[in-house]
Design a protein around this motif. Structure first.
Motif, PDB file in Angstrom:
ATOM      1  N   GLU A  57       0.834  -1.214   0.000  1.00  0.00           N
ATOM      2  CA  GLU A  57       0.000   0.000   0.000  1.00  0.00           C
ATOM      3  C   GLU A  57       0.861   1.255   0.000  1.00  0.00           C
ATOM      4  O   GLU A  57       0.613   2.206  -0.744  1.00  0.00           O
ATOM      5  CB  GLU A  57      -0.951   0.004   1.197  1.00  0.00           C
ATOM      6  CG  GLU A  57      -2.061  -1.027   1.061  1.00  0.00           C
ATOM      7  CD  GLU A  57      -2.954  -1.092   2.294  1.00  0.00           C
ATOM      8  OE1 GLU A  57      -2.907  -0.161   3.131  1.00  0.00           O
ATOM      9  OE2 GLU A  57      -3.705  -2.077   2.411  1.00  0.00           O
ATOM     10  N   LYS A  58       1.881   1.266   0.848  1.00  0.00           N
ATOM     11  CA  LYS A  58       2.781   2.427   0.952  1.00  0.00           C
ATOM     12  C   LYS A  58       3.487   2.696  -0.379  1.00  0.00           C
ATOM     13  O   LYS A  58       3.553   3.840  -0.843  1.00  0.00           O
ATOM     14  CB  LYS A  58       3.805   2.179   2.054  1.00  0.00           C
ATOM     15  CG  LYS A  58       4.830   3.279   2.230  1.00  0.00           C
ATOM     16  CD  LYS A  58       5.914   2.890   3.218  1.00  0.00           C
ATOM     17  CE  LYS A  58       6.882   1.889   2.634  1.00  0.00           C
ATOM     18  NZ  LYS A  58       8.026   1.598   3.514  1.00  0.00           N
ATOM     19  N   GLU A  69       1.006   4.020  -3.063  1.00  0.00           N
ATOM     20  CA  GLU A  69       0.657   5.430  -2.819  1.00  0.00           C
ATOM     21  C   GLU A  69       1.819   6.353  -3.171  1.00  0.00           C
ATOM     22  O   GLU A  69       1.618   7.428  -3.738  1.00  0.00           O
ATOM     23  CB  GLU A  69       0.251   5.625  -1.351  1.00  0.00           C
ATOM     24  CG  GLU A  69      -1.129   5.060  -1.034  1.00  0.00           C
ATOM     25  CD  GLU A  69      -1.438   5.061   0.463  1.00  0.00           C
ATOM     26  OE1 GLU A  69      -0.663   5.696   1.233  1.00  0.00           O
ATOM     27  OE2 GLU A  69      -2.432   4.433   0.860  1.00  0.00           O
ATOM     28  N   ASP A  93      -2.050  -2.003  -9.521  1.00  0.00           N
ATOM     29  CA  ASP A  93      -1.711  -3.009  -8.519  1.00  0.00           C
ATOM     30  C   ASP A  93      -2.431  -4.301  -8.902  1.00  0.00           C
ATOM     31  O   ASP A  93      -3.652  -4.375  -8.853  1.00  0.00           O
ATOM     32  CB  ASP A  93      -2.160  -2.531  -7.131  1.00  0.00           C
ATOM     33  CG  ASP A  93      -1.831  -3.531  -6.028  1.00  0.00           C
ATOM     34  OD1 ASP A  93      -1.315  -4.616  -6.333  1.00  0.00           O
ATOM     35  OD2 ASP A  93      -2.112  -3.213  -4.851  1.00  0.00           O
TER      36      ASP A  93
END
Length: 372
Positions: free
Chosen positions: A120-121, A124, A138
């Motif tokens: 996720e990091k 983003e 993704d």
């Protein structure tokens, strides 16, 4: 273990004696037959890992190369189709977002493989700097990843791949859309163990069949299913960094010893100023190997001392199954990073002697390192 993410192979772990744990929010097997047994199998025969928790992103479009060049530390322009490259994502100050592998599938078509805890990091971070000419997706949930590692890996895999010659597949090269036991896969000559081997990417729904086909094919050479425990001891012996230990927001790629994947001459990229200065002038800290002189096992987070002052801390440590010695990796002040230099590690309140030693702790015969 409620609310944990699971890979497509969760249903078959039990069949092979898998013991699962919570690993960064994932329910994953820590071992099957035992960490030391699995470790030795990979060093001498072959082992099979489920690493489907890893993340996969695609980057496509005419702006994909300049976008990646801006975001990662290695020189993506040097990649040819069918080749892969180890690299790092950094913040503006040189701290590490993640380490990853980039696969060039075609012009303007790349596959990025990132660490599970950072999916996720990373997404983003990349998304926040995306340009109009590049498209980021993704695809992690659609992709399963199995790692077949060890000196007999090619011998196990080749009979299942009738239409491709694995002996001609070089290190950090890959074949795409290859049939493996009738299942379409991307086969990459990469891994995280310090041994020869392959990583196989397939559609999630085909993971169980591929896992079973590989284990069946490997029975005659002693292939065993392996868990996270052996994965960690194997990568540690080969000095392959683990994000959250050897690499982090506070640790640069230069400090972590992966400066070969930082190409400051390629032009501007995230963190270049700091990394260029560290390459030219030396980093304030350095990752070194430690071998215990006194009895004790150095563990992650244990402080390291010299001249009566704290000079750093252990990032990973264990009793090496191959060396049968208590060893560790430690990030310490560079002036103390001298081979055979003596330091102490604080273990359970006691200062125990250790010496700085050469790394990696283990190199396979005729080994290559991570592609430079």
């Amino acid at each position: 273990m409620e609310n944990l993410k699971q890979t497509p192979l969760i249903s078959v772990y039990g069949e092979y004696g898998g013991k699962t744990i919570d690993f960064g929010g994932w329910e994953l097997p820590v071992q099957f037959s035992g960490i030391k047994h699995e470790h030795e199998a990979v060093r001498t025969k072959a082992g099979l890992f489920d690493v489907s928790h890893m993340g996969e992103f695609t980057v496509k479009g005419t702006g994909s190369l300049p976008f990646l060049q801006k975001m990662v530390t290695n020189d993506v322009s040097k990649l040819k189709a069918g080749k892969a490259q180890y690299t790092a994502l950094c913040y503006e100050d040189g701290g590490t977002v993640d380490d990853l592998i980039i696969y060039k599938r075609d012009e303007d078509d790349y596959l990025l493989v990132v660490n599970a805890s950072n999916i996720e990091k990373d997404f983003e971070w990349l998304q926040s700097h995306l340009t109009e000419e590049a498209e980021l997706k993704d695809i992690s949930e659609k992709v399963a990843l199995l790692a077949l590692q060890g000196p007999f890996a090619e011998e196990v895999l080749q009979p299942l791949v009738p239409n491709a010659d694995l002996s001609s597949l070089g290190f950090f090269s890959f074949y795409e859309n290859v049939e493996v036991a009738g299942i379409s896969a991307l086969i990459s000559r990469t891994g995280y163990t310090g041994e020869d081997g392959f990583e196989l990417y397939c559609a999630s729904e085909n993971a169980v069949n591929l896992w079973k086909a590989l284990l069946q094919a490997g029975e005659r050479v002693g292939l065993v299913p392996c868990g996270l425990g052996a994965r960690d001891t194997l990568r540690f012996e080969a000095k392959l960094p683990l994000y959250g230990q050897e690499l982090s927001r506070e640790i640069t790629p230069i400090e972590a010893g992966i400066g070969f994947a930082v190409k400051v001459e390629k032009g501007d990229f995230m963190g270049r100023e700091t990394l260029k200065a560290q390459k030219e002038n030396g980093a304030p800290r350095k990752l070194v190997g430690l071998e215990m002189i006194d009895r004790g096992i150095p563990r992650h987070g244990y402080p390291v001392f010299a001249d009566g002052a704290e000079i750093g801390e252990v990032t990973t440590g264990t009793q090496s199954p191959t060396l049968k010695k208590n060893v560790g990796l430690a990030l310490i002040k560079s002036e103390y990073a001298v081979i055979d230099g003596e330091v102490t590690v604080e273990i359970r309140g006691k200062q125990l002697k250790a010496k700085v030693v050469k790394t990696p702790f283990y190199k396979r015969p005729q080994a290559g390192g991570v592609q430079k």
